[in-house]
Scaffold this motif. Structure first.
Motif, PDB file in Angstrom:
ATOM      1  N   LEU A 273       0.830  -1.202   0.000  1.00 36.07           N
ATOM      2  CA  LEU A 273       0.000   0.000   0.000  1.00 36.07           C
ATOM      3  C   LEU A 273       0.867   1.255   0.000  1.00 36.07           C
ATOM      4  N   ILE A 274       1.899   1.263   0.808  1.00 31.97           N
ATOM      5  CA  ILE A 274       2.797   2.421   0.854  1.00 31.97           C
ATOM      6  C   ILE A 274       3.498   2.614  -0.488  1.00 31.97           C
ATOM      7  N   ARG A 275       3.901   1.512  -1.102  1.00 35.19           N
ATOM      8  CA  ARG A 275       4.548   1.597  -2.407  1.00 35.19           C
ATOM      9  C   ARG A 275       3.606   2.187  -3.465  1.00 35.19           C
ATOM     10  N   SER A 282       4.171  12.813  -4.029  1.00 33.05           N
ATOM     11  CA  SER A 282       5.543  13.208  -3.714  1.00 33.05           C
ATOM     12  C   SER A 282       5.818  12.956  -2.236  1.00 33.05           C
ATOM     13  N   PRO A 283       7.110  12.909  -1.836  1.00 31.28           N
ATOM     14  CA  PRO A 283       7.418  12.736  -0.412  1.00 31.28           C
ATOM     15  C   PRO A 283       6.782  13.814   0.464  1.00 31.28           C
ATOM     16  N   GLU A 284       6.665  15.022  -0.066  1.00 32.95           N
ATOM     17  CA  GLU A 284       6.054  16.112   0.711  1.00 32.95           C
ATOM     18  C   GLU A 284       4.561  15.849   0.902  1.00 32.95           C
ATOM     19  N   GLU A 285       3.904  15.342  -0.121  1.00 32.27           N
ATOM     20  CA  GLU A 285       2.477  15.043  -0.020  1.00 32.27           C
ATOM     21  C   GLU A 285       2.233  13.824   0.874  1.00 32.27           C
ATOM     22  N   LEU A 286       3.080  12.834   0.738  1.00 28.72           N
ATOM     23  CA  LEU A 286       2.908  11.585   1.494  1.00 28.72           C
ATOM     24  C   LEU A 286       3.299  11.758   2.955  1.00 28.72           C
ATOM     25  N   CYS A 290       5.895   7.826   5.942  1.00 25.23           N
ATOM     26  CA  CYS A 290       5.664   6.781   4.943  1.00 25.23           C
ATOM     27  C   CYS A 290       6.735   6.790   3.863  1.00 25.23           C
ATOM     28  N   SER A 291       7.279   7.956   3.563  1.00 22.85           N
ATOM     29  CA  SER A 291       8.368   8.017   2.594  1.00 22.85           C
ATOM     30  C   SER A 291       9.581   7.247   3.105  1.00 22.85           C
TER      31      SER A 291
END
Length: 459
Positions: A273-275, A282-286, A290-291
């Motif tokens: 799911l994380i993948r 983006s890492p900022e959105e996620l 989780c990143s």
């Protein structure tokens, strides 16, 4: 003389009592006064001790952490340790997991293989010795724990109150003889502060020592992002379903459960799911949490992504399992289970993970560092068990290593894991759906178990 065959006369009684014990859903629950692992594990422990008492055996309940049934006399004790708690049933069973269900030679139910079947057999081995009036050189105990699946606090507490056996085994692994158990490191990765993320909530897993077969998230995202996720899911690893809910978009990830000592034999629904989310956001959105999980853990079951990959000749490679994941209101926790080689040390492994977590703005919390077990092959106990196995099967019992953690390590180098399953048996689906035993093969185990208990009693 082969004493082990005496157990065969109790086959029907074993199955009846196993059915009773399977019917108790002894998954750890909320601690209650006098019941440290909740209502159902305490009920299972009380049930098995009551059955032992009816057999005329001496019994003791040690504060509902664990208890024992005992036969014989003497200044020292030998022991067999089994557990009556189980992992959650999970989804996808073909029958009621808490009803012993027969299909041909197989008996299905949560706990049949891990470890209620072996617990009931060990109890009947004590009964067989008592019924035959066998005289020994020491006392023989069957210890029943009620918290093995969630950290083995049960036996640690028990041995604060009760004597340590001079020799013993736990029928909670495979044959031959497991004289090497990897270290067990359990830790949490935690967010330090609330972080902005498209994730409103995410949950997966219930225990550290199992690969989660189910993960669910709710996202606050645009319709464009939702379409992108659905498109990405078509080629991503895993199986996903999407649903619009009042709070946003819900995604459910389906995986395959497995024991944490062999995470590669399952499929981690949380990692998948994380993948999927990482492929669109983006890492900022996620968010940093989780990143970090995707980049440093992901599907790397050997710890290579987080810098702790290692192996030794005695026990093989380190394994890493993402067992629990919780994100809600900007707070996050990931529960990690690591099995490390017998010649290694958990301290440096945790230090490296903690260092990397800190660099990512997270923290690491050490929960447990269960040191490895290594019993030399020329010990008296190993000889007893090898002879018992050979007498019943006509084959040698090889020494081997495991990533599993058993009660053997709680007995301070005086015990090993021994049975109940054979190397050529198919997967009994431990910690997975449709857990089962083959009754004919299991009764061979019962003969080996009785023979070994007879020899520990009389040696």
């Amino acid at each position: 003389m082969l004493f082990g065959t005496e157990i065969l006369k109790y086959r029907d009684e074993i199955l009846k009592d196993l059915a009773d014990l399977i019917a108790v859903p002894s998954v750890r629950g909320e601690a209650l006064p006098g019941k440290p692992f909740g209502e159902e594990p305490a009920r299972a422990l009380a049930m098995v001790l009551y059955k032992a008492q009816k057999m005329g055996l001496a019994v003791k309940n040690v504060d509902n952490y664990a208890g024992h049934a005992e036969y014989g006399s003497g200044n020292e004790a030998a022991a067999v340790a089994a557990h009556v708690d189980v992992v959650p049933a999970g989804e996808g069973w073909d029958s009621d997991p808490f009803t012993l269900t027969r299909k041909g030679n197989l008996y299905f139910g949560r706990g049949t293989a891990d470890d209620k079947g072996a617990a009931v057999v060990a109890l009947y081995c004590l009964k067989a010795l008592k019924d035959a009036g066998v005289k020994g050189n020491r006392r023989l105990r069957v210890i029943f724990g009620s918290g093995e699946e969630t950290g083995m606090e049960d036996l640690h507490y028990y041995f604060q109150k009760e004597e340590m056996p001079v020799m013993g085994f736990t029928p909670d692994s495979d044959y031959g003889i497991c004289n090497r158990e990897k270290g067990i490191l359990r830790l949490n990765l935690l967010s330090k502060e609330k972080q902005p993320s498209v994730i409103k909530e995410l949950e997966a897993g219930v225990v550290y020592n199992a690969v989660p077969d189910h993960a669910r998230t709710v996202l606050s995202c645009s319709g464009q992002s939702a379409d992108a996720l659905k498109e990405a899911a078509k080629t991503a690893q895993g199986e996903f379903t999407f649903k619009s809910v009042p709070d946003g978009l819900q995604i459910v990830s389906k995986g395959k459960a497995a024991h944490a000592m062999q995470p590669q034999s399952g499929f981690n629904a949380a990692a998948a799911l994380i993948r999927l989310l990482s492929s669109v956001f983006s890492p900022e959105e996620l968010g940093a949490f989780c990143s970090f999980l995707d980049q440093s853990i992901g599907f790397c079951y050997d710890g290579s992504g987080i810098g702790v990959q290692q192996s030794d000749e005695q026990s093989g490679p380190l394994t890493l399992n993402l067992g629990i994941l919780r994100l809600e209101n900007g707070q996050a926790k990931a529960g990690i289970d690591i099995r490390y080689p017998v010649t290694s040390d958990g301290g440096p492994i945790f230090s490296e993970i903690s260092r990397r977590a800190e660099e990512a703005g997270l923290s690491a919390e050490l929960l447990e560092d269960g040191k490895p077990l290594y019993l030399p092959g020329d010990s008296k106990l190993i000889s007893i068990l090898q002879d018992s196995y050979a007498c019943v099967t006509g084959k040698p019992a090889e020494l081997y290593a495991t990533g599993g953690g058993t009660y053997a390590r709680a007995m301070k180098g005086n015990a090993v894991a021994f049975g109940p399953f054979f190397p050529d048996e198919p997967d009994r689906r431990l910690h997975n759906t449709n857990e089962s035993i083959d009754i004919d093969r299991f009764m061979i185990h019962a003969q080996i178990c009785l023979e070994a208990m007879y020899r520990m009693l009389t040696a």
